[in-house]
Scaffold this motif. Sequence first.
Motif, PDB file in Angstrom:
ATOM      1  N   TRP A  36      17.185   0.176   7.005  1.00 23.48           N
ATOM      2  CA  TRP A  36      15.726   0.183   7.159  1.00 23.48           C
ATOM      3  C   TRP A  36      15.278   1.619   7.376  1.00 23.48           C
ATOM      4  CZ3 TRP A  36      12.463  -3.839   6.433  1.00 23.48           C
ATOM      5  CH2 TRP A  36      12.991  -5.135   6.468  1.00 23.48           C
ATOM      6  N   PHE A  37      14.236   1.988   6.666  1.00 22.71           N
ATOM      7  CA  PHE A  37      13.608   3.295   6.802  1.00 22.71           C
ATOM      8  C   PHE A  37      12.125   3.069   7.059  1.00 22.71           C
ATOM      9  CE2 PHE A  37      16.884   6.288   5.318  1.00 22.71           C
ATOM     10  CZ  PHE A  37      17.828   5.397   4.855  1.00 22.71           C
ATOM     11  N   ARG A  38      11.445   4.115   7.495  1.00 22.28           N
ATOM     12  CA  ARG A  38       9.997   4.004   7.679  1.00 22.28           C
ATOM     13  C   ARG A  38       9.328   5.328   7.325  1.00 22.28           C
ATOM     14  NH1 ARG A  38       9.772   3.535  14.342  1.00 22.28           N
ATOM     15  NH2 ARG A  38      10.321   5.713  14.810  1.00 22.28           N
ATOM     16  N   GLN A  39       8.071   5.215   6.958  1.00 22.66           N
ATOM     17  CA  GLN A  39       7.305   6.407   6.610  1.00 22.66           C
ATOM     18  C   GLN A  39       5.897   6.266   7.166  1.00 22.66           C
ATOM     19  OE1 GLN A  39       7.239   7.428   2.431  1.00 22.66           O
ATOM     20  NE2 GLN A  39       6.710   9.549   2.904  1.00 22.66           N
ATOM     21  N   ALA A  40       5.553   7.176   8.055  1.00 25.51           N
ATOM     22  CA  ALA A  40       4.214   7.224   8.636  1.00 25.51           C
ATOM     23  C   ALA A  40       3.340   8.144   7.776  1.00 25.51           C
ATOM     24  CB  ALA A  40       4.284   7.733  10.068  1.00 25.51           C
ATOM     25  N   PRO A  41       2.034   7.976   7.848  1.00 23.73           N
ATOM     26  CA  PRO A  41       1.139   8.822   7.045  1.00 23.73           C
ATOM     27  C   PRO A  41       1.359  10.303   7.329  1.00 23.73           C
ATOM     28  CG  PRO A  41      -0.062   6.982   7.977  1.00 23.73           C
ATOM     29  CD  PRO A  41       1.294   6.939   8.591  1.00 23.73           C
ATOM     30  N   GLY A  42       1.525  11.082   6.267  1.00 26.86           N
ATOM     31  CA  GLY A  42       1.695  12.511   6.402  1.00 26.86           C
ATOM     32  C   GLY A  42       3.076  12.953   6.842  1.00 26.86           C
ATOM     33  N   ASP A  90       5.589   3.846  16.392  1.00 26.83           N
ATOM     34  CA  ASP A  90       6.367   3.056  15.442  1.00 26.83           C
ATOM     35  C   ASP A  90       5.535   2.656  14.224  1.00 26.83           C
ATOM     36  OD1 ASP A  90       7.849   1.412  18.258  1.00 26.83           O
ATOM     37  OD2 ASP A  90       8.771   2.956  17.007  1.00 26.83           O
ATOM     38  N   THR A  91       4.247   2.948  14.250  1.00 26.95           N
ATOM     39  CA  THR A  91       3.375   2.617  13.123  1.00 26.95           C
ATOM     40  C   THR A  91       3.827   3.338  11.863  1.00 26.95           C
ATOM     41  OG1 THR A  91       1.467   2.195  14.538  1.00 26.95           O
ATOM     42  CG2 THR A  91       1.024   2.792  12.245  1.00 26.95           C
ATOM     43  N   ALA A  92       4.070   2.568  10.814  1.00 31.56           N
ATOM     44  CA  ALA A  92       4.572   3.124   9.557  1.00 31.56           C
ATOM     45  C   ALA A  92       4.712   2.004   8.535  1.00 31.56           C
ATOM     46  CB  ALA A  92       5.929   3.806   9.764  1.00 31.56           C
ATOM     47  N   VAL A  93       4.971   2.401   7.305  1.00 27.34           N
ATOM     48  CA  VAL A  93       5.438   1.454   6.296  1.00 27.34           C
ATOM     49  C   VAL A  93       6.957   1.397   6.425  1.00 27.34           C
ATOM     50  CG1 VAL A  93       5.606   0.906   3.859  1.00 27.34           C
ATOM     51  CG2 VAL A  93       3.509   1.948   4.770  1.00 27.34           C
ATOM     52  N   GLN A 116       9.414  -2.682  -1.640  1.00 26.75           N
ATOM     53  CA  GLN A 116       8.078  -2.114  -1.804  1.00 26.75           C
ATOM     54  C   GLN A 116       7.459  -1.685  -0.477  1.00 26.75           C
ATOM     55  OE1 GLN A 116       8.661  -5.297  -1.555  1.00 26.75           O
ATOM     56  NE2 GLN A 116       7.103  -6.026  -0.107  1.00 26.75           N
ATOM     57  N   GLY A 117       8.050  -2.125   0.614  1.00 33.06           N
ATOM     58  CA  GLY A 117       7.570  -1.733   1.930  1.00 33.06           C
ATOM     59  C   GLY A 117       6.642  -2.751   2.554  1.00 33.06           C
ATOM     60  N   THR A 118       6.606  -2.764   3.876  1.00 29.61           N
ATOM     61  CA  THR A 118       5.695  -3.628   4.625  1.00 29.61           C
ATOM     62  C   THR A 118       5.102  -2.814   5.769  1.00 29.61           C
ATOM     63  OG1 THR A 118       5.489  -5.777   5.749  1.00 29.61           O
ATOM     64  CG2 THR A 118       7.520  -4.567   6.143  1.00 29.61           C
ATOM     65  N   GLN A 119       3.795  -2.949   5.950  1.00 31.68           N
ATOM     66  CA  GLN A 119       3.084  -2.133   6.942  1.00 31.68           C
ATOM     67  C   GLN A 119       3.255  -2.709   8.341  1.00 31.68           C
ATOM     68  OE1 GLN A 119       1.038   0.801   6.525  1.00 31.68           O
ATOM     69  NE2 GLN A 119       1.177   0.783   8.772  1.00 31.68           N
ATOM     70  N   VAL A 120       3.592  -1.842   9.271  1.00 29.38           N
ATOM     71  CA  VAL A 120       3.631  -2.190  10.689  1.00 29.38           C
ATOM     72  C   VAL A 120       2.652  -1.276  11.408  1.00 29.38           C
ATOM     73  CG1 VAL A 120       5.017  -2.178  12.798  1.00 29.38           C
ATOM     74  CG2 VAL A 120       5.998  -3.035  10.650  1.00 29.38           C
ATOM     75  N   THR A 121       1.715  -1.858  12.116  1.00 30.11           N
ATOM     76  CA  THR A 121       0.732  -1.095  12.865  1.00 30.11           C
ATOM     77  C   THR A 121       0.775  -1.530  14.322  1.00 30.11           C
ATOM     78  OG1 THR A 121      -0.702  -0.931  10.914  1.00 30.11           O
ATOM     79  CG2 THR A 121      -1.685  -0.439  13.058  1.00 30.11           C
ATOM     80  N   VAL A 122       0.977  -0.560  15.207  1.00 28.71           N
ATOM     81  CA  VAL A 122       1.047  -0.841  16.635  1.00 28.71           C
ATOM     82  C   VAL A 122      -0.153  -0.186  17.308  1.00 28.71           C
ATOM     83  CG1 VAL A 122       2.444  -0.716  18.716  1.00 28.71           C
ATOM     84  CG2 VAL A 122       3.556  -0.853  16.473  1.00 28.71           C
ATOM     85  N   SER A 123      -0.992  -0.992  17.902  1.00 31.61           N
ATOM     86  CA  SER A 123      -2.186  -0.469  18.559  1.00 31.61           C
ATOM     87  C   SER A 123      -1.904  -0.188  20.035  1.00 31.61           C
ATOM     88  CB  SER A 123      -3.329  -1.469  18.429  1.00 31.61           C
ATOM     89  OG  SER A 123      -3.007  -2.683  19.094  1.00 31.61           O
ATOM     90  N   SER A 124      -2.597   0.811  20.546  1.00 29.70           N
ATOM     91  CA  SER A 124      -2.379   1.205  21.949  1.00 29.70           C
ATOM     92  C   SER A 124      -3.309   0.456  22.880  1.00 29.70           C
ATOM     93  CB  SER A 124      -2.599   2.713  22.104  1.00 29.70           C
ATOM     94  OG  SER A 124      -3.877   3.069  21.655  1.00 29.70           O
TER      95      SER A 124
END
Length: 124
Positions: A36-42, A90-93, A116-124
């Motif tokens: 598993w890998f992840r990529q955050a914006p930028g 941890d927010t990333a695709v 193709q990736g799946t979005q994970v968004t963690v809100s504070s």
Amino acid sequence: QVQLVESGGGLVQAGGSLRLSCAASGRTFSSYVMGWFRQAPGKEREFVAAISRFGGSTYYADSVKGRFTISRDNAKNMVYLQMNSLKPEDTAVYYCAASIEVAIRTSSNEYSYWGQGTQVTVSS
């Protein structure tokens, strides 16, 4: 050759949990090290976790060690990533990947097949 499809992403509050799943096609799933890998914006894509072909060995990035657990079910051609105590960082695709290498690999260059990736968004 193997095709990978991730699922299970979503929006969760900090401290919460998610379980990502990756379904693989093909009859030789147990021939692949899975990661598993992840990529955050930028940011560049980064390694998260990997598991050996028969699940006997796992390896984690320091940033997720103790919070995430990778597992696989070769009978079902599935690999999972259980994510607990999630943090906003941890927010990333999140991407599932397969490597034909024998041993666990942490470099994305050594993984030949990607979902193709799946979005994970963690809100504070």
